[in-house]
Design a protein around this motif. Structure first.
Motif, mmCIF file in Angstrom:
data_model
loop_
_atom_site.group_PDB
_atom_site.id
_atom_site.type_symbol
_atom_site.label_atom_id
_atom_site.label_comp_id
_atom_site.label_asym_id
_atom_site.label_seq_id
_atom_site.Cartn_x
_atom_site.Cartn_y
_atom_site.Cartn_z
ATOM 1 N N ILE A 193 0.714 -1.132 0.012
ATOM 2 C CA ILE A 193 0.017 0.029 -0.004
ATOM 3 C C ILE A 193 1.056 1.371 -0.038
ATOM 4 C CG2 ILE A 193 -1.691 1.321 1.450
ATOM 5 C CD1 ILE A 193 -2.976 -1.110 2.129
ATOM 6 N N ILE A 194 1.776 1.280 0.887
ATOM 7 C CA ILE A 194 2.621 2.508 1.055
ATOM 8 C C ILE A 194 3.431 2.537 -0.512
ATOM 9 C CG2 ILE A 194 4.643 3.630 2.086
ATOM 10 C CD1 ILE A 194 3.867 2.502 4.651
ATOM 11 N N PRO A 195 4.083 1.799 -1.019
ATOM 12 C CA PRO A 195 4.869 1.958 -2.181
ATOM 13 C C PRO A 195 3.848 2.274 -3.233
ATOM 14 C CG PRO A 195 5.576 0.088 -1.044
ATOM 15 C CD PRO A 195 4.569 0.298 -0.226
ATOM 16 N N SER A 196 2.657 1.676 -3.369
ATOM 17 C CA SER A 196 1.828 2.042 -4.406
ATOM 18 C C SER A 196 1.168 3.551 -4.324
ATOM 19 C CB SER A 196 0.466 1.201 -4.375
ATOM 20 O OG SER A 196 -0.576 1.850 -5.132
ATOM 21 N N SER A 197 0.860 3.989 -2.903
ATOM 22 C CA SER A 197 0.390 5.552 -2.815
ATOM 23 C C SER A 197 1.674 6.493 -3.111
ATOM 24 C CB SER A 197 -0.108 5.622 -1.204
ATOM 25 O OG SER A 197 1.239 5.184 -0.281
ATOM 26 N N GLU A 198 2.774 5.816 -2.616
ATOM 27 C CA GLU A 198 3.764 6.828 -3.388
ATOM 28 C C GLU A 198 4.201 7.012 -4.608
ATOM 29 O OE1 GLU A 198 7.356 5.318 -1.301
ATOM 30 O OE2 GLU A 198 7.026 6.275 0.622
ATOM 31 N N ARG A 199 3.870 5.770 -5.152
ATOM 32 C CA ARG A 199 4.300 5.953 -6.693
ATOM 33 C C ARG A 199 3.014 7.103 -7.335
ATOM 34 N NH1 ARG A 199 5.247 0.485 -6.379
ATOM 35 N NH2 ARG A 199 3.014 0.059 -6.960
ATOM 36 N N LYS A 200 1.698 6.935 -6.884
ATOM 37 C CA LYS A 200 0.543 7.845 -7.452
ATOM 38 C C LYS A 200 1.048 9.404 -7.155
ATOM 39 C CE LYS A 200 -2.824 4.399 -7.095
ATOM 40 N NZ LYS A 200 -4.206 3.894 -6.495
ATOM 41 N N VAL A 201 1.208 9.389 -5.677
ATOM 42 C CA VAL A 201 1.741 10.904 -5.515
ATOM 43 C C VAL A 201 2.817 11.418 -6.139
ATOM 44 C CG1 VAL A 201 2.419 12.395 -3.562
ATOM 45 C CG2 VAL A 201 0.869 10.746 -3.119
ATOM 46 N N CYS A 202 3.964 10.523 -6.121
ATOM 47 C CA CYS A 202 5.073 11.172 -6.826
ATOM 48 C C CYS A 202 4.780 11.505 -8.516
ATOM 49 C CB CYS A 202 6.133 9.917 -6.857
ATOM 50 S SG CYS A 202 6.983 9.917 -5.464
ATOM 51 N N GLN A 203 3.683 10.589 -9.119
ATOM 52 C CA GLN A 203 3.507 10.878 -10.347
ATOM 53 C C GLN A 203 2.685 12.278 -10.549
ATOM 54 O OE1 GLN A 203 0.896 7.894 -12.061
ATOM 55 N NE2 GLN A 203 1.511 8.446 -14.140
ATOM 56 N N GLN A 204 1.816 12.598 -9.506
ATOM 57 C CA GLN A 204 1.346 13.897 -9.558
ATOM 58 C C GLN A 204 2.245 15.019 -9.267
ATOM 59 O OE1 GLN A 204 -2.253 14.143 -6.997
ATOM 60 N NE2 GLN A 204 -2.131 11.965 -6.773
ATOM 61 N N LEU A 205 3.379 14.620 -8.626
ATOM 62 C CA LEU A 205 4.272 15.846 -8.227
ATOM 63 C C LEU A 205 5.328 15.837 -9.126
ATOM 64 C CD1 LEU A 205 4.214 15.794 -4.318
ATOM 65 C CD2 LEU A 205 2.687 17.059 -5.892
ATOM 66 N N TYR A 206 5.546 15.001 -10.118
ATOM 67 C CA TYR A 206 6.596 14.973 -11.143
ATOM 68 C C TYR A 206 7.031 16.078 -11.731
ATOM 69 C CZ TYR A 206 9.570 13.255 -14.854
ATOM 70 O OH TYR A 206 10.561 13.139 -15.857
ATOM 71 N N LYS A 207 5.972 16.773 -12.433
ATOM 72 C CA LYS A 207 6.203 18.000 -13.211
ATOM 73 C C LYS A 207 6.752 18.999 -12.309
ATOM 74 C CE LYS A 207 3.085 16.901 -17.142
ATOM 75 N NZ LYS A 207 2.278 17.533 -18.094
ATOM 76 N N PRO A 208 5.926 19.368 -11.330
ATOM 77 C CA PRO A 208 6.401 20.372 -10.322
ATOM 78 C C PRO A 208 7.857 20.091 -9.923
ATOM 79 C CG PRO A 208 4.166 19.670 -9.464
ATOM 80 C CD PRO A 208 4.583 18.815 -10.708
ATOM 81 N N MET A 209 8.177 19.084 -9.574
ATOM 82 C CA MET A 209 9.588 18.420 -9.271
ATOM 83 C C MET A 209 10.385 19.019 -10.238
ATOM 84 S SD MET A 209 12.212 16.104 -9.684
ATOM 85 C CE MET A 209 11.219 14.819 -10.087
ATOM 86 N N GLU A 276 9.496 26.891 -3.206
ATOM 87 C CA GLU A 276 8.880 25.986 -3.999
ATOM 88 C C GLU A 276 9.222 24.579 -3.422
ATOM 89 O OE1 GLU A 276 6.881 25.984 -6.811
ATOM 90 O OE2 GLU A 276 6.868 28.198 -6.576
ATOM 91 N N LEU A 277 10.555 24.308 -3.157
ATOM 92 C CA LEU A 277 10.562 23.109 -2.294
ATOM 93 C C LEU A 277 10.028 22.805 -1.050
ATOM 94 C CD1 LEU A 277 14.658 22.992 -2.557
ATOM 95 C CD2 LEU A 277 13.232 21.302 -3.579
ATOM 96 N N THR A 278 9.550 23.685 -0.413
ATOM 97 C CA THR A 278 8.772 23.651 0.938
ATOM 98 C C THR A 278 7.356 23.296 0.342
ATOM 99 O OG1 THR A 278 9.891 25.355 1.957
ATOM 100 C CG2 THR A 278 7.883 24.875 2.945
ATOM 101 N N LEU A 279 6.878 24.103 -0.668
ATOM 102 C CA LEU A 279 5.679 23.818 -0.880
ATOM 103 C C LEU A 279 5.487 22.167 -1.529
ATOM 104 C CD1 LEU A 279 2.797 24.713 -1.655
ATOM 105 C CD2 LEU A 279 3.552 25.457 -3.778
ATOM 106 N N LEU A 280 6.539 21.873 -2.218
ATOM 107 C CA LEU A 280 6.373 20.595 -2.697
ATOM 108 C C LEU A 280 6.449 19.505 -1.731
ATOM 109 C CD1 LEU A 280 6.844 19.056 -5.598
ATOM 110 C CD2 LEU A 280 9.279 18.586 -4.973
ATOM 111 N N SER A 281 7.306 19.720 -0.622
ATOM 112 C CA SER A 281 7.303 18.675 0.439
ATOM 113 C C SER A 281 6.060 18.513 1.402
ATOM 114 C CB SER A 281 8.452 19.273 1.446
ATOM 115 O OG SER A 281 8.572 18.531 2.482
ATOM 116 N N GLU A 282 5.303 19.619 1.499
ATOM 117 C CA GLU A 282 4.021 19.879 2.091
ATOM 118 C C GLU A 282 3.096 19.247 1.412
ATOM 119 O OE1 GLU A 282 3.495 23.948 2.830
ATOM 120 O OE2 GLU A 282 4.720 24.185 4.451
ATOM 121 N N MET A 283 2.947 19.318 0.081
ATOM 122 C CA MET A 283 2.055 18.648 -0.703
ATOM 123 C C MET A 283 2.056 17.169 -0.837
ATOM 124 S SD MET A 283 2.006 21.276 -4.328
ATOM 125 C CE MET A 283 0.819 20.158 -5.097
ATOM 126 N N TYR A 284 3.594 16.567 -0.767
ATOM 127 C CA TYR A 284 3.901 15.162 -0.942
ATOM 128 C C TYR A 284 3.203 14.530 0.467
ATOM 129 C CZ TYR A 284 6.550 10.928 -0.730
ATOM 130 O OH TYR A 284 6.918 9.745 -0.523
#
Length: 380
Positions: A193-209, A276-284
């Protein structure tokens, strides 16, 4: 000398992300020698039937069946990999006390399960007895003799204040069953579950990163080029005021203006990237917590009843049918930690809590995580 722009990523993935080759990070599949479905005697149980995708789909529907199948695969993978790490010599050398303890855990587990899990002594429906919250451990009184085997197991692994005189057998059975259930579900949470949720979240935040990394790389390239050409030394500030009297030529005035703009950029761009890094971390953090809760709730709704009423009773049946074999003892060693599921509370006096200096910057950790997942998933 390259100027820093704040929290710099420690891993090479982030700086070379745009140039990295996806194939370089591909993982080779792991092949197991032992296979639970192939090497265990399943003829005396319905285990093969109740874990088949056709059975699960027909009884629970396609969506729930997939969640259940993921759980079963996860448990099989844990058993297979664990068994392959234990040699036949180690299994045959297990001490008699350990064999008794492992077998007693299985026997105790078998006393509570299936529909009986929700029934009291008189047949009435009841909530399962959950183990007590972990309490502060106190030194054992060595002057007192040890209790029975089951009492020692309960004290050491589930409830250190347990006394047989204070609890009936229903408490013991329910506690061990509940702990084992929690252990299995927690393992699935950590591995799937945790790896799966991380992949989904990372995909959402990939472009901002990627925008942050691109800005970071462009800024550093500009600084390196400027310093290499002697345009403005790193620690030199331009004149505060540019007057016509001070400027000996139009070119000098343009140079001073450019120096002032470059100096200002050195002050502003790092602040922008830091925000931007702070915002990215909070969103993650927010998205990860929400996604994990959602996936865990969905899994529990899909699989909890199946695990309680079908899977565990059938698994216990398989283990008894294979009792005494080397694979049986290996599997019991692999499963034993699940009987003792208690979330450990971190020691506040440990080094990781000794001031902020010992902790990595969470923004850098977030950036590294997204980079790592991006490389593994070949999004680049």
């Amino acid at each position: 000398m390259k100027e820093s722009i704040g929290p710099t990523c420690r891993c090479s993935k982030c700086n070379s992300l745009l140039k990295a080759s996806p194939k370089a990070t591909a993982k080779k599949p792991i092949r197991y020698r032992f296979n639970f479905m192939k090497h265990m005697d399943l003829r005396q149980s319905n285990y093969r039937t109740i874990t088949s995708i056709s059975y699960l789909t027909e009884k629970y529907g396609e969506k729930k069946a997939e969640n259940i199948a993921r759980f079963v695969r996860c448990i099989h993978k844990q058993i297979n990999s664990g068994v392959n790490r234990i040699s036949d010599l180690q299994a045959s050398s297990i001490l008699p006390w350990t064999r008794v303890r492992l077998f007693l855990l299985l026997v105790t587990l078998s006393q509570r399960g299936g529909s009986d899990y929700w029934m009291g002594k008189e047949g009435e429906m009841k909530e399962p007895a959950r183990p007590s919250e972990p309490r502060e451990r106190k030194p054992q009184d060595k002057s007192k003799p040890y209790g029975t085997l089951i009492e020692e197991i309960m004290r050491q692994n589930i409830n250190d204040n347990y006394r047989e005189a204070d609890h009936d057998e229903n408490y013991v059975f329910s506690s061990i069953w509940a702990n084992f259930m929690e252990g299995l579900i927690n393992h699935f949470l950590e591995k799937v579950i945790i790896p799966s949720s991380e992949r989904k979240v990372c995909q959402q935040l990939y472009k901002p990163m990627m925008k942050i990394i691109s800005l970071y790389n462009e800024y550093n390239e500009l600084m390196e080029k400027s310093e290499r050409n002697g345009f403005l030394p790193p620690n030199q500030e331009p004149p505060a005021i540019i007057s016509s009297d001070e400027a000996t030529s139009i070119e000098d005035g343009k140079l001073q203006t450019a120096q002032r703009l470059l100096w200002q950029a050195r002050q502003d761009i790092p602040k922008t990237i830091s925000k931007e890094l702070t915002l990215l971390s909070e969103m993650y953090s927010t998205l990860s917590a929400d996604e994990q809760d959602f996936e865990l709730d969905e899994f529990v709704c899909s699989a909890e009843e199946y695990i309680e009423l079908e899977y565990l009773p059938s698994l216990i049946e398989v283990l008894f049918a294979n009792g005494g074999t080397l694979n049986f003892w290996k599997i019991m060693i692999v499963l034993e930690p699940f009987f003792y599921y208690i979330e450990e509370v971190a020691d506040e006096e440990s080094p990781c809590y000794d001031g902020d200096s010992a902790k990595p910057d969470p923004r850098v950790v977030t950036l590294e995580k997204i980079c790592e997942v991006a490389a593994e998933q070949e999004w680049i």
